[in-house]
Design an enzyme around this catalytic site. Structure first.
Site, PDB file in Angstrom:
ATOM      1  N   CYS A  12      23.932 -72.113 -17.143  1.00  0.00           N
ATOM      2  CA  CYS A  12      23.696 -71.926 -15.709  1.00  0.00           C
ATOM      3  C   CYS A  12      22.906 -70.653 -15.407  1.00  0.00           C
ATOM      4  O   CYS A  12      22.634 -70.364 -14.250  1.00  0.00           O
ATOM      5  CB  CYS A  12      25.008 -71.940 -14.936  1.00  0.00           C
ATOM      6  SG  CYS A  12      26.075 -70.563 -15.333  1.00  0.00           S
ATOM      7  N   HIS A  54      20.151 -60.216  -8.777  1.00  0.00           N
ATOM      8  CA  HIS A  54      20.713 -61.135  -7.787  1.00  0.00           C
ATOM      9  C   HIS A  54      19.816 -61.274  -6.570  1.00  0.00           C
ATOM     10  O   HIS A  54      19.824 -62.294  -5.899  1.00  0.00           O
ATOM     11  CB  HIS A  54      22.145 -60.737  -7.445  1.00  0.00           C
ATOM     12  CG  HIS A  54      23.069 -61.096  -8.564  1.00  0.00           C
ATOM     13  ND1 HIS A  54      23.465 -60.191  -9.511  1.00  0.00           N
ATOM     14  CD2 HIS A  54      23.569 -62.296  -8.950  1.00  0.00           C
ATOM     15  CE1 HIS A  54      24.214 -60.813 -10.407  1.00  0.00           C
ATOM     16  NE2 HIS A  54      24.283 -62.087 -10.094  1.00  0.00           N
ATOM     17  N   GLU A 114      29.253 -65.182 -20.961  1.00  0.00           N
ATOM     18  CA  GLU A 114      28.137 -64.314 -20.589  1.00  0.00           C
ATOM     19  C   GLU A 114      28.302 -62.903 -21.134  1.00  0.00           C
ATOM     20  O   GLU A 114      27.511 -62.015 -20.842  1.00  0.00           O
ATOM     21  CB  GLU A 114      27.946 -64.304 -19.067  1.00  0.00           C
ATOM     22  CG  GLU A 114      29.198 -63.980 -18.267  1.00  0.00           C
ATOM     23  CD  GLU A 114      28.973 -64.052 -16.763  1.00  0.00           C
ATOM     24  OE1 GLU A 114      27.820 -64.090 -16.312  1.00  0.00           O
ATOM     25  OE2 GLU A 114      29.976 -64.063 -16.026  1.00  0.00           O
ATOM     26  N   ASP A 130      23.530 -62.599 -17.689  1.00  0.00           N
ATOM     27  CA  ASP A 130      24.311 -61.465 -18.172  1.00  0.00           C
ATOM     28  C   ASP A 130      24.331 -61.414 -19.699  1.00  0.00           C
ATOM     29  O   ASP A 130      24.335 -60.327 -20.284  1.00  0.00           O
ATOM     30  CB  ASP A 130      25.741 -61.519 -17.628  1.00  0.00           C
ATOM     31  CG  ASP A 130      25.815 -60.931 -16.233  1.00  0.00           C
ATOM     32  OD1 ASP A 130      25.230 -59.852 -16.020  1.00  0.00           O
ATOM     33  OD2 ASP A 130      26.420 -61.548 -15.349  1.00  0.00           O
TER      34      ASP A 130
HETATM   35  C1  PEP Z   1      24.619 -65.418 -15.463  1.00  0.00           C
HETATM   36  O1  PEP Z   1      25.017 -64.277 -15.718  1.00  0.00           O
HETATM   37  O2  PEP Z   1      23.795 -66.039 -16.172  1.00  0.00           O
HETATM   38  C2  PEP Z   1      25.104 -66.119 -14.264  1.00  0.00           C
HETATM   39  C3  PEP Z   1      24.790 -67.367 -14.040  1.00  0.00           C
HETATM   40  O3  PEP Z   1      25.839 -65.408 -13.380  1.00  0.00           O
HETATM   41  P1  PEP Z   1      25.214 -64.356 -12.347  1.00  0.00           P
HETATM   42  O4  PEP Z   1      23.721 -64.513 -12.378  1.00  0.00           O
HETATM   43  O5  PEP Z   1      25.792 -64.671 -11.023  1.00  0.00           O
HETATM   44  O6  PEP Z   1      25.674 -63.045 -12.901  1.00  0.00           O
HETATM   45 MG    MG Z   2      26.728 -63.469 -14.684  1.00  0.00          MG
END
Ligand code: PEP
Ligand code: MG
Length: 605
Positions: free
Chosen positions: A506, A191, A435, A459
């Site tokens: 995403c 993140h 995910e 994820d």
């Molecule tokens: C993901 O896991 O791909 C996602 C978009 O969510 P995050 O990166 O916030 O875990």
């Molecule tokens: Mg995620």
């Protein structure tokens, strides 16, 4: 000059003085002192070393009395180092001959010795290196006195170098003071890396150990495109980087012409490219690039910014800002996805449980255990839905029960709002992140109960390959090109198609241009990406044809190793960009026949 390589996570080039954050956040205010101040600076150094020596002596005595002579000896070693004549002479020589500030000179000398000890590969010597780090901290603390800076107190723009930055630290970086950052730890989709993209801050993570090679104040170059950190660059290198930064600026001006272009493939297929955002302010990054909407609003950053949980009005204000700015285009608000690496101090205090485990109490699991807080968020989402095309999405769903519980809470909140006479969109589309492998595998079941899917590859890769997304040592294993990941994506896309459920990607995979032909070939028509890559993806989409992409996907799916998939996709995108024709033998590239069908064909003969 020293070159260090890591994982490129947010493009752009920055040049500036380094601020090195160790365990303690000392900032060396300046590298040089005025010539006429050298003598007084030498005095300042001497006084600081004297005080350190006395302090260490006292510590030695206390430790020996309370714990025994062997503990006192630890401090004795520190004292010896501080008093060491050759160490002191070297620092003084830097101040006298190079006009270095005492902080910079001491840090440089200590780090030189630290590095030498670490490189000996001997555990005992490595322990001595830790002693030296300790000494550096003491010297800086003493020299800087009350002047020890926190990141908040920066006055001039700097490049931040750290062992690691937490997402909340990254979220609170002052963009006007931080030019770029580089960390020893971190992975491509950690993140912290995602936030660097959000802040449009050049960043490199997962460099491995380098902090002992650099002193605060030293000039560094960060190349967020190539994943490079250059420490103490020479003039020629600096000039080369300035040229490259200029070329990038020219390219980004060319890409600005894509702002009002609707992305379509060469054969006319409309592709929807939306933006991922973490803060309401980022909505401008989306509108500036002509995004088709906000495909993922990571609302958890509202929780990470302050010490207290956001109120309903704070949620509502943030959502309204985004919804209004998007002027009728869709905004997918994901309910909070806290936990794992996104944990605030107040959460740590308030909740018992494995909050910081990727396999623990996080995301929708946490929301379902904290209904008042979940309902507060949902009330705000629903209220904001009266002003635009708002869609709500639940993260990390792993079972049907979880999804049903979340939907029940949403229905409860709708009832409350109805009773209070508050306006909202009753038929708000409800979606879920896919995910977790369990959700991907049961995509058919989930598709009956939601209005849309969004595949979170960040994820999904982590859980499929059992590889921590933030661990740089697993960077090769953690791959979006792994055949298992491609198979899960195809599986979800096909299940979604059977139930007429739209599906978006995403995860960061869709922000990487090399995956675009593959994703289009797998049937994806909607992606949600880091906003700054939208123009580049629009440009690339216009050079692709669906049939060609299907061939690319089929070929990629026939490869056995993630590395081969990634290399193949990289070559394909380069070929497309350079305008080289597609290979004639595309059919030969298609997935080889399975052993199983051959086997049964043989049995039938
Ligand atoms: C993901 O896991 O791909 C996602 C978009 O969510 P995050 O990166 O916030 O875990
Ligand atoms: Mg995620």
């Amino acid at each position: 000059m020293l070159l260090k390589r890591g994982i490129a996570v947010s493009p752009g080039v920055a040049v500036g003085p380094a601020v090195v954050l160790g365990v303690e956040t000392f900032r060396i205010p300046s590298q040089y002192v005025r010539v006429d101040a050298v003598e007084s600076e030498l005095d300042r150094l001497d006084r600081a070393l004297e005080r350190i020596s006395t302090e260490i002596g006292e510590n030695e005595q206390i430790a020996a009395d309370r714990l025994g002579a062997q503990y006192g000896a630890i401090f004795a070693a520190h004292g010896q180092l501080a008093r060491d004549a050759s160490f002191q002479d070297e620092v003084r020589a830097y101040i006298r001959k190079k006009n270095y500030s005492p902080e910079f000179a001491a840090s440089r000398v200590i780090r030189k010795y630290t590095k030498a000890l670490q490189e000996m590969g001997n555990p005992q010597m490595a322990e001595r290196a830790a002693d030296l780090f300790d000494l550096e901290k003491r010297v800086l603390r003493e020299l800087l006195g009350q002047g020890r800076d926190e990141l908040k107190n920066l006055t001039d723009p700097v490049v931040l170098l750290a062992k690691n930055l937490t997402p909340s630290e990254t979220a609170s970086l002052d963009r006007s003071k931080i030019l770029a950052f580089v960390t020893e730890g971190g992975g491509r989709t950690s993140h912290t890396a995602i936030l660097a993209g959000a802040l449009e801050l050049p960043a490199v993570v997962g460099v491995g150990r380098f902090l002992s090679d650099v002193a605060g104040g030293e000039t560094v170059i960060v190349d967020g495109q190539r994943g490079e950190l250059l420490i103490d660059p020479d003039e020629e290198t600096l000039a080369d980087y300035r040229r490259r930064a200029e070329a990038r600026r020219t390219e980004s001006i060319r890409l600005q012409t894509y702002r009002d272009v609707q992305p379509r493939t060469r054969d006319g297929e409309r592709i929807f490219i939306m933006g991922n955002i973490e803060f309401p302010e980022e909505v401008g990054h989306c509108t500036d690039r002509g995004s088709d909407g906000v495909g993922l609003y990571r609302t958890e950053f509202l929780y990470l910014q302050g010490d207290a949980e956001p109120t309903e009005e704070e949620h509502y204000d943030a959502y309204c800002k985004v919804v209004t700015a998007m002027a009728g285009r869709p905004v997918v608000i994901r309910t909070m996805d806290l936990g794992a690496d996104k944990v605030s101090d107040s959460m740590r205090r308030g909740i018992a449980g494995h909050l910081d485990s990727a396999l623990g109490l996080r995301s929708i699991r946490l929301s379902l255990q904290n209904l008042p807080s979940f309902k507060t968020q949902l009330r705000a989402v629903l209220r904001a839905s009266a002003f635009g095309d708002v869609r709500v999405m639940f993260p990390l769903v792993s079972t049907l029960l979880e999804l049903r519980q979340a939907k029940m809470v949403l229905a409860d909140v709708m009832e409350d709002l109805d009773e209070e006479g508050i306006e909202f969109r009753r038929d708000i589309p409800i979606g879920m992140m896919v995910e977790v492998p369990s959700a991907a595998l049961r995509a058919d079941d989930f598709a009956r109960e939601v209005d849309f899917f969004s595949i979170g590859t960040n994820d999904l890769i982590q859980y499929t390959l059992a590889a921590d997304r933030a661990d740089p040592d697993l960077a090769n294993l953690y791959s979006a090109g792994d055949p298992s990941v491609l198979r899960l994506i195809r599986w979800v896309v096909e299940a979604a198609a059977r139930h007429d459920v739209p599906v978006t990607i995403c995860g960061q995979m869709s922000s990487d241009p090399k995956f675009l032909p593959l994703l289009l070939g797998l049937g994806i028509r909607q992606i949600s990406v880091t906003p700054h890559v939208i123009p580049e993806l629009k440009d690339l989409a216009g050079r692709l044809e669906v049939a060609g992409c299907e061939g690319v996907a089929a070929h990629a799916e026939g490869l056995e190793l993630a590395r081969d998939v990634e290399n193949y996709l990289r070559d394909e995108v380069e070929r497309t960009r350079s305008g080289r024709p597609e290979p004639d033998d595309r059919a030969a590239l298609v997935r080889p026949k399975s052993k199983r069908s051959d086997h049964w064909a043989g049995a039938a003969r």
